[in-house]
Design a protein around this motif. Structure first.
Motif, short mmCIF file in Angstrom:
data_model
loop_
_atom_site.label_atom_id
_atom_site.label_comp_id
_atom_site.label_asym_id
_atom_site.label_seq_id
_atom_site.Cartn_x
_atom_site.Cartn_y
_atom_site.Cartn_z
N ARG A 73 -25.48 47.61 -3.52
CA ARG A 73 -25.52 47.16 -4.91
C ARG A 73 -26.94 46.71 -5.21
O ARG A 73 -27.56 46.02 -4.40
CB ARG A 73 -24.56 45.99 -5.15
CG ARG A 73 -24.68 45.39 -6.56
CD ARG A 73 -23.58 44.39 -6.84
NE ARG A 73 -23.62 43.23 -5.97
CZ ARG A 73 -24.42 42.17 -6.19
NH1 ARG A 73 -25.26 42.16 -7.20
NH2 ARG A 73 -24.38 41.14 -5.36
N ASP A 86 -17.18 46.37 -3.86
CA ASP A 86 -18.18 45.30 -3.86
C ASP A 86 -17.46 43.97 -3.66
O ASP A 86 -16.83 43.45 -4.58
CB ASP A 86 -18.94 45.32 -5.19
CG ASP A 86 -20.04 44.27 -5.24
OD1 ASP A 86 -20.22 43.54 -4.24
OD2 ASP A 86 -20.71 44.17 -6.28
N THR A 105 -26.07 45.82 -13.15
CA THR A 105 -25.71 46.11 -11.77
C THR A 105 -25.42 47.60 -11.60
O THR A 105 -24.76 48.21 -12.44
CB THR A 105 -24.46 45.30 -11.37
OG1 THR A 105 -24.76 43.91 -11.44
CG2 THR A 105 -24.02 45.65 -9.95
N ARG A 124 -24.20 37.36 -8.01
CA ARG A 124 -24.80 37.93 -9.20
C ARG A 124 -25.99 37.09 -9.64
O ARG A 124 -26.06 35.89 -9.40
CB ARG A 124 -23.78 38.02 -10.34
CG ARG A 124 -22.54 38.83 -10.00
CD ARG A 124 -22.91 40.28 -9.68
NE ARG A 124 -21.75 41.13 -9.59
CZ ARG A 124 -21.06 41.36 -8.49
NH1 ARG A 124 -21.39 40.76 -7.37
NH2 ARG A 124 -20.02 42.16 -8.49
N LEU A 168 -29.88 45.62 -8.59
CA LEU A 168 -30.07 45.18 -9.96
C LEU A 168 -31.29 45.88 -10.56
O LEU A 168 -32.28 46.12 -9.87
CB LEU A 168 -30.27 43.66 -10.03
CG LEU A 168 -29.15 42.79 -9.46
CD1 LEU A 168 -29.51 41.32 -9.58
CD2 LEU A 168 -27.83 43.07 -10.17
N LYS A 190 -29.38 44.05 -3.34
CA LYS A 190 -28.81 42.72 -3.14
C LYS A 190 -27.81 42.64 -2.00
O LYS A 190 -27.67 41.60 -1.38
CB LYS A 190 -28.16 42.24 -4.44
CG LYS A 190 -29.14 42.11 -5.59
CD LYS A 190 -30.32 41.23 -5.21
CE LYS A 190 -31.39 41.19 -6.27
NZ LYS A 190 -32.56 40.39 -5.86
#
Length: 246
Positions: free
Chosen positions: A116, A225, A138, A232, A118, A208
Protein backbone atom coordinates in the motif's frame (compact mmCIF):
# COMPACT_ATOMS: atom_id res chain seq x y z
CA UNK A 1 13.89 -25.36 38.76
CA UNK A 2 11.94 -23.05 36.43
CA UNK A 3 13.62 -20.50 34.17
CA UNK A 4 11.63 -17.57 32.77
CA UNK A 5 12.10 -14.89 30.10
CA UNK A 6 14.57 -16.84 27.96
CA UNK A 7 12.49 -17.08 24.79
CA UNK A 8 14.90 -14.99 22.70
CA UNK A 9 17.95 -16.75 24.13
CA UNK A 10 16.61 -20.20 23.21
CA UNK A 11 15.21 -19.19 19.84
CA UNK A 12 17.00 -20.47 16.71
CA UNK A 13 15.95 -17.34 14.81
CA UNK A 14 17.88 -14.10 14.64
CA UNK A 15 16.49 -11.41 16.94
CA UNK A 16 14.64 -8.58 15.15
CA UNK A 17 17.48 -6.12 15.78
CA UNK A 18 20.21 -8.32 14.27
CA UNK A 19 21.89 -6.76 11.25
CA UNK A 20 21.66 -8.86 8.11
CA UNK A 21 24.95 -9.35 6.28
CA UNK A 22 25.07 -7.11 3.22
CA UNK A 23 22.26 -4.82 4.38
CA UNK A 24 22.35 -1.04 4.03
CA UNK A 25 20.68 1.87 5.82
CA UNK A 26 20.83 5.45 4.59
CA UNK A 27 20.87 8.40 6.98
CA UNK A 28 18.12 9.99 4.90
CA UNK A 29 15.90 6.90 5.23
CA UNK A 30 16.12 5.95 8.93
CA UNK A 31 12.92 3.88 8.78
CA UNK A 32 14.17 1.65 5.95
CA UNK A 33 16.75 -1.13 5.89
CA UNK A 34 17.71 -2.35 2.42
CA UNK A 35 18.51 -6.03 2.16
CA UNK A 36 20.22 -8.24 -0.42
CA UNK A 37 20.22 -9.37 -3.12
CA UNK A 38 21.86 -6.27 -4.56
CA UNK A 39 23.21 -5.59 -8.00
CA UNK A 40 24.31 -2.81 -10.35
CA UNK A 41 21.30 -0.91 -11.56
CA UNK A 42 22.15 -0.31 -15.19
CA UNK A 43 21.72 -3.98 -16.12
CA UNK A 44 18.05 -3.95 -15.08
CA UNK A 45 17.00 -0.52 -16.36
CA UNK A 46 15.11 -0.45 -19.65
CA UNK A 47 14.66 2.75 -21.64
CA UNK A 48 11.05 2.99 -20.47
CA UNK A 49 12.02 2.58 -16.82
CA UNK A 50 14.77 5.18 -17.20
CA UNK A 51 12.24 7.67 -18.57
CA UNK A 52 9.99 7.04 -15.57
CA UNK A 53 12.94 7.46 -13.18
CA UNK A 54 13.92 10.79 -14.74
CA UNK A 55 10.31 12.02 -14.62
CA UNK A 56 10.08 11.08 -10.93
CA UNK A 57 13.29 12.99 -10.21
CA UNK A 58 11.98 16.07 -12.02
CA UNK A 59 8.90 15.93 -9.77
CA UNK A 60 11.14 15.59 -6.72
CA UNK A 61 13.15 18.66 -7.77
CA UNK A 62 10.07 20.63 -8.85
CA UNK A 63 10.82 23.65 -6.65
CA UNK A 64 14.16 24.17 -8.45
CA UNK A 65 12.80 24.24 -12.01
CA UNK A 66 14.98 21.30 -13.08
CA UNK A 67 14.28 20.04 -16.61
CA UNK A 68 14.18 16.38 -17.59
CA UNK A 69 17.05 16.92 -20.04
CA UNK A 70 19.26 18.04 -17.15
CA UNK A 71 18.36 14.94 -15.16
CA UNK A 72 19.09 12.68 -18.14
CA UNK A 73 22.50 14.32 -18.58
CA UNK A 74 23.58 13.76 -14.99
CA UNK A 75 22.05 10.33 -14.43
CA UNK A 76 24.46 8.87 -17.01
CA UNK A 77 27.28 9.42 -14.51
CA UNK A 78 25.30 8.53 -11.39
CA UNK A 79 25.96 5.51 -9.18
CA UNK A 80 22.89 3.24 -9.33
CA UNK A 81 22.10 0.10 -7.34
CA UNK A 82 19.16 -2.29 -7.36
CA UNK A 83 18.10 -3.83 -4.05
CA UNK A 84 16.00 -6.95 -3.69
CA UNK A 85 14.25 -6.25 -0.38
CA UNK A 86 13.40 -3.44 2.01
CA UNK A 87 12.41 -3.72 5.66
CA UNK A 88 10.11 -1.02 7.00
CA UNK A 89 11.12 -0.18 10.57
CA UNK A 90 7.76 1.22 11.64
CA UNK A 91 7.29 -1.43 14.31
CA UNK A 92 9.36 -3.89 16.33
CA UNK A 93 8.98 -6.54 13.65
CA UNK A 94 8.57 -4.45 10.50
CA UNK A 95 7.41 -5.57 7.07
CA UNK A 96 10.00 -7.04 4.71
CA UNK A 97 8.96 -6.34 1.13
CA UNK A 98 10.47 -8.02 -1.93
CA UNK A 99 11.10 -6.47 -5.34
CA UNK A 100 9.53 -8.84 -7.85
CA UNK A 101 12.07 -8.18 -10.63
CA UNK A 102 15.25 -8.47 -8.55
CA UNK A 103 16.51 -11.79 -7.25
CA UNK A 104 14.32 -14.82 -6.61
CA UNK A 105 11.08 -14.30 -4.70
CA UNK A 106 10.45 -17.33 -2.43
CA UNK A 107 7.77 -19.63 -3.79
CA UNK A 108 7.07 -21.41 -0.50
CA UNK A 109 5.56 -18.39 1.25
CA UNK A 110 3.09 -15.58 0.61
CA UNK A 111 3.76 -13.10 -2.17
CA UNK A 112 5.53 -10.27 -0.32
CA UNK A 113 5.73 -7.92 -3.31
CA UNK A 114 2.36 -6.17 -2.94
CA UNK A 115 2.18 -2.91 -1.00
CA UNK A 116 0.00 0.00 0.00
CA UNK A 117 1.35 3.43 -0.86
CA UNK A 118 0.23 7.04 -0.69
CA UNK A 119 0.35 9.60 -3.49
CA UNK A 120 -0.84 13.15 -4.04
CA UNK A 121 -3.48 13.44 -6.75
CA UNK A 122 -4.62 16.66 -8.41
CA UNK A 123 -8.42 16.48 -8.26
CA UNK A 124 -8.60 19.12 -11.02
CA UNK A 125 -6.05 17.45 -13.31
CA UNK A 126 -8.52 17.35 -16.22
CA UNK A 127 -9.76 20.90 -15.66
CA UNK A 128 -6.97 23.14 -16.89
CA UNK A 129 -8.75 26.35 -15.85
CA UNK A 130 -8.65 25.38 -12.17
CA UNK A 131 -5.71 25.83 -9.86
CA UNK A 132 -4.29 22.41 -8.86
CA UNK A 133 -5.76 20.99 -5.67
CA UNK A 134 -3.94 17.98 -4.25
CA UNK A 135 -5.38 15.21 -2.11
CA UNK A 136 -3.55 12.31 -0.49
CA UNK A 137 -4.96 9.02 -1.74
CA UNK A 138 -4.26 5.36 -1.08
CA UNK A 139 -3.21 2.95 -3.82
CA UNK A 140 -2.11 -0.68 -4.04
CA UNK A 141 0.63 -1.99 -6.29
CA UNK A 142 3.27 -4.61 -6.92
CA UNK A 143 6.82 -3.50 -6.15
CA UNK A 144 9.17 -4.37 -9.02
CA UNK A 145 12.44 -2.51 -8.36
CA UNK A 146 14.12 -0.70 -5.47
CA UNK A 147 16.48 1.84 -7.03
CA UNK A 148 19.23 3.71 -5.19
CA UNK A 149 20.72 6.71 -7.01
CA UNK A 150 23.78 8.66 -5.89
CA UNK A 151 24.64 11.61 -8.13
CA UNK A 152 28.07 13.08 -8.76
CA UNK A 153 29.16 16.21 -6.89
CA UNK A 154 28.55 18.35 -9.99
CA UNK A 155 25.00 17.04 -10.29
CA UNK A 156 24.30 17.57 -6.59
CA UNK A 157 25.46 21.16 -6.92
CA UNK A 158 23.14 21.79 -9.86
CA UNK A 159 20.22 20.04 -8.15
CA UNK A 160 21.01 21.95 -4.92
CA UNK A 161 21.14 18.84 -2.77
CA UNK A 162 23.75 17.66 -0.30
CA UNK A 163 26.73 15.95 -1.93
CA UNK A 164 26.69 12.19 -1.55
CA UNK A 165 22.95 12.10 -0.84
CA UNK A 166 21.04 8.91 -1.54
CA UNK A 167 17.79 9.09 -3.49
CA UNK A 168 15.87 5.83 -3.29
CA UNK A 169 12.95 5.18 -5.61
CA UNK A 170 10.50 2.35 -6.16
CA UNK A 171 9.31 1.05 -9.52
CA UNK A 172 5.74 -0.21 -9.17
CA UNK A 173 2.72 -1.37 -11.15
CA UNK A 174 -0.55 -0.17 -9.69
CA UNK A 175 -3.44 -2.57 -9.10
CA UNK A 176 -6.42 -1.52 -11.22
CA UNK A 177 -9.24 -1.88 -8.73
CA UNK A 178 -12.64 -3.07 -9.91
CA UNK A 179 -15.59 -0.68 -9.75
CA UNK A 180 -17.61 -3.27 -7.85
CA UNK A 181 -16.16 -3.68 -4.33
CA UNK A 182 -18.68 -5.71 -2.28
CA UNK A 183 -16.36 -6.21 0.71
CA UNK A 184 -15.78 -2.47 1.23
CA UNK A 185 -19.47 -2.10 2.11
CA UNK A 186 -18.80 -4.40 5.07
CA UNK A 187 -16.08 -2.07 6.36
CA UNK A 188 -13.24 -4.34 5.24
CA UNK A 189 -10.09 -3.10 3.52
CA UNK A 190 -10.33 -5.93 0.98
CA UNK A 191 -10.19 -4.74 -2.63
CA UNK A 192 -10.85 -6.68 -5.83
CA UNK A 193 -8.63 -6.09 -8.85
CA UNK A 194 -8.26 -7.84 -12.18
CA UNK A 195 -4.89 -6.70 -13.54
CA UNK A 196 -1.95 -4.35 -13.11
CA UNK A 197 -1.46 -0.97 -14.75
CA UNK A 198 1.56 0.66 -16.35
CA UNK A 199 4.92 1.17 -14.68
CA UNK A 200 5.28 4.11 -12.29
CA UNK A 201 8.16 5.37 -10.16
CA UNK A 202 7.62 6.83 -6.69
CA UNK A 203 9.76 7.65 -3.67
CA UNK A 204 10.39 4.63 -1.46
CA UNK A 205 9.06 6.66 1.48
CA UNK A 206 5.59 6.61 -0.13
CA UNK A 207 5.30 2.85 0.52
CA UNK A 208 3.61 2.36 3.88
CA UNK A 209 3.13 -1.36 4.38
CA UNK A 210 2.96 -4.83 2.95
CA UNK A 211 -0.47 -6.16 1.95
CA UNK A 212 -1.77 -9.65 1.35
CA UNK A 213 -3.23 -11.06 -1.85
CA UNK A 214 -5.51 -14.04 -2.49
CA UNK A 215 -7.12 -15.54 -5.57
CA UNK A 216 -10.91 -15.37 -5.83
CA UNK A 217 -12.17 -17.58 -8.62
CA UNK A 218 -15.25 -15.48 -9.20
CA UNK A 219 -13.72 -11.99 -9.15
CA UNK A 220 -10.00 -12.34 -9.85
CA UNK A 221 -7.64 -11.19 -7.10
CA UNK A 222 -8.27 -9.60 -3.71
CA UNK A 223 -5.81 -7.26 -1.99
CA UNK A 224 -6.10 -7.52 1.79
CA UNK A 225 -4.99 -4.45 3.73
CA UNK A 226 -4.92 -5.32 7.43
CA UNK A 227 -2.82 -2.34 8.53
CA UNK A 228 -5.84 -0.62 10.08
CA UNK A 229 -6.97 2.99 10.17
CA UNK A 230 -4.13 4.02 12.50
CA UNK A 231 -1.67 3.48 9.67
CA UNK A 232 -3.41 6.05 7.47
CA UNK A 233 -1.87 9.49 7.08
CA UNK A 234 -3.26 12.95 6.46
CA UNK A 235 -1.87 15.44 3.97
CA UNK A 236 -1.22 18.81 5.58
CA UNK A 237 -0.06 20.80 2.59
CA UNK A 238 3.21 21.08 0.70
CA UNK A 239 6.02 19.00 2.16
CA UNK A 240 8.93 18.64 -0.23
CA UNK A 241 10.91 15.55 0.73
CA UNK A 242 13.88 16.84 -1.23
CA UNK A 243 14.28 19.65 1.32
CA UNK A 244 15.78 17.01 3.61
CA UNK A 245 18.60 16.56 1.10
CA UNK A 246 19.94 20.10 1.51
Amino acid sequence: MCVYNVVHELSLCLPPSSKVHGSFQSLLYPNHIFLPPKGPGWECITSGLMTSICAALVTRFNSKNIKIGTVRKHIKNAHIEMWGRVKLMDSEEGDTIWASCVGMVPQDSRDATYVRYLALVDVYARLKKFKPKFEMRTFYSQLEHIILIRFSDDACQEFQIQMGSDIILASIRRCKLDKDQPLEALGLHFHYYSNLGRHEVIGIESIKCLVGRVKDGGHGWVVMDCSGSLARELYEGDNDFENDLR
